[in-house]
Design an enzyme around this catalytic site. Structure first.
Site, PDB file in Angstrom:
ATOM      1  N   ASP A 148       0.845  -1.197   0.000  1.00 27.34           N
ATOM      2  CA  ASP A 148       0.000   0.000   0.000  1.00 27.34           C
ATOM      3  C   ASP A 148       0.883   1.250   0.000  1.00 27.34           C
ATOM      4  O   ASP A 148       1.954   1.245  -0.615  1.00 27.34           O
ATOM      5  CB  ASP A 148      -0.931  -0.047   1.226  1.00 27.34           C
ATOM      6  CG  ASP A 148      -2.279   0.578   0.944  1.00 27.34           C
ATOM      7  OD1 ASP A 148      -2.341   1.810   0.823  1.00 27.34           O
ATOM      8  OD2 ASP A 148      -3.275  -0.168   0.839  1.00 27.34           O
ATOM      9  N   HIS A 186      -3.531   5.988   3.492  1.00 27.88           N
ATOM     10  CA  HIS A 186      -4.343   4.827   3.117  1.00 27.88           C
ATOM     11  C   HIS A 186      -3.784   3.535   3.703  1.00 27.88           C
ATOM     12  O   HIS A 186      -4.515   2.716   4.277  1.00 27.88           O
ATOM     13  CB  HIS A 186      -4.421   4.733   1.587  1.00 27.88           C
ATOM     14  CG  HIS A 186      -5.384   3.720   1.061  1.00 27.88           C
ATOM     15  ND1 HIS A 186      -5.043   2.392   0.876  1.00 27.88           N
ATOM     16  CD2 HIS A 186      -6.672   3.838   0.656  1.00 27.88           C
ATOM     17  CE1 HIS A 186      -6.085   1.745   0.378  1.00 27.88           C
ATOM     18  NE2 HIS A 186      -7.091   2.596   0.238  1.00 27.88           N
ATOM     19  N   SER A 201     -11.346  -1.216  -0.424  1.00 28.24           N
ATOM     20  CA  SER A 201     -10.023  -1.134   0.210  1.00 28.24           C
ATOM     21  C   SER A 201     -10.109  -1.397   1.703  1.00 28.24           C
ATOM     22  O   SER A 201      -9.156  -1.894   2.311  1.00 28.24           O
ATOM     23  CB  SER A 201      -9.404   0.252  -0.012  1.00 28.24           C
ATOM     24  OG  SER A 201      -8.936   0.405  -1.317  1.00 28.24           O
TER      25      SER A 201
END
Length: 351
Positions: free
Chosen positions: A88, A120, A301
């Protein structure tokens, strides 16, 4: 019953949905609509099947409760000893990960110390394996004792290239025994057909080496547009429950298979906030901040690391199973009372 909103699958009549009383909107290229269910609509002959507009849970705490994840935690199954590789934007070394970031590899800027200049990756990591230290356990992740292998393959804008992803997967394959990496979480993907094959082949190579690859389906509501590597039949592909039903059919030889393989809550999931969270990005808002340590985000996600955490719990309990067996366990032990295929951890562990 009058004016009760439901999601309906319609017979293809060619009728303009705007001309039919009760339709609220229609999804392009798919016969689904949210309708106001009345006796008139029931007798119209247009409705093939009705799906309830289920309430989607918010926060990782509610997601744990919905999937009965804490039943495993109460039995001492916490993911201890299992490595989860999070590919990520990186990870911020906050309290919820203290002592459990086993490896940080930066394929973007080659920095040595853990960081996350987007936010994120930190949020995703918290869902999979945060220990909830800054919330007295309220926002604890799914596998709170697992160790984290953070691979930064996306930059501060959440963008990356195929080389970083391929190098990351190759590094995992070469080092998975050293760190007991059993799960790769990929809450990102590519719709670029020119790199579909390399990404899929890399993911399938990891699976063949005994590592479960768990990937997001790309957040497309109702009309699925699954990205690589999630299109692979060997990958466990996850959709957000708020996007159900979003199914796409693929062909492999003479066989057909559908994606995503499983769903999990993905709407307004509260998890770890990176100190360097990038609020300049589209859809990012300071209104989503819960407190200085946590923020809510939505999408497949967020659903994907829930399944990755469950996979870590399963691998702790059954360390010798194959990725195919793990996939079967997760997709065949489902919650009752919902058409959305959500895994039920109590069934998985028979607790």
């Amino acid at each position: 019953m009058d004016n009760e909103l439901v999601l309906a699958e319609l017979y293809n009549t060619g009728t303009d949905p705007r001309s039919i009383n009760g339709f609220r909107f229609m999804f392009k290229n798919i016969d689904l609509a949210v309708i106001s269910l009345t006796n008139e609509m029931l007798c119209s002959g247009l409705i093939k099947k009705i799906y309830p507009l289920s309430t989607i849970e918010s926060s990782i705490k509610n997601a744990r409760e919905r999937l009965r994840i804490d039943c495993a935690i109460e039995k001492g199954i916490t993911g201890k000893g299992i490595g989860i590789a999070i590919m990520d934007t990186g990870i911020s070394p906050i309290a919820d990960f203290k002592g459990r970031i086993a490896v940080f590899k930066d394929f973007i800027n080659n920095h040595l110390s853990p960081y996350d200049d987007n936010g994120h990756g930190t949020h995703v990591s918290g869902i999979a394996c945060g220990n909830g230290a800054s919330s007295s356990g309220i926002y604890r992740g799914v596998a709170p004792a697992s160790h984290i292998i953070s691979l930064k393959i996306l930059d501060k804008y959440g963008k990356g290239n195929s080389l970083a992803a391929l190098n990351g997967i190759q590094w995992i394959i070469e080092n998975h025994k050293r760190y007991n990496i059993k799960v790769i979480n990929i809450s990102a993907g590519s719709a670029d057909k020119s790199i579909n094959i390399p990404l899929v082949k890399a993911a399938e190579s990891a699976v063949k080496n005994g590592i479960s690859v768990i990937a997001a389906d790309n957040n497309s509501a109702f009309l699925s547009s699954v990205t690589s590597p999630g299109i692979s039949p060997l990958v466990l592909t996850v959709g957000s429950a708020s996007n159900f039903p979003s199914v796409r059919t693929f062909r492999s030889g003479r066989s057909y298979y559908k994606k995503p393989d499983i769903y999990a809550p993905g709407e307004d999931i509260i998890s770890c906030l990176s100190p360097d969270y990038r609020f300049e990005d589209r859809y990012s808002s300071r209104k989503n901040i819960i407190n200085k340590n946590y923020i809510k985000m939505s999408g497949s996600s967020m659903a994907t690391p829930i399944i990755s955490g469950i996979a870590a719990l399963i691998y702790e309990k059954y360390p010798r199973i194959s990725p195919a067996e793990l996939k079967s366990i997760i997709t065949s032990n489902l919650c009752d009372g919902t058409e959305i295929p959500l895994p039920d951890v109590r069934k998985i562990f028979n607790v």
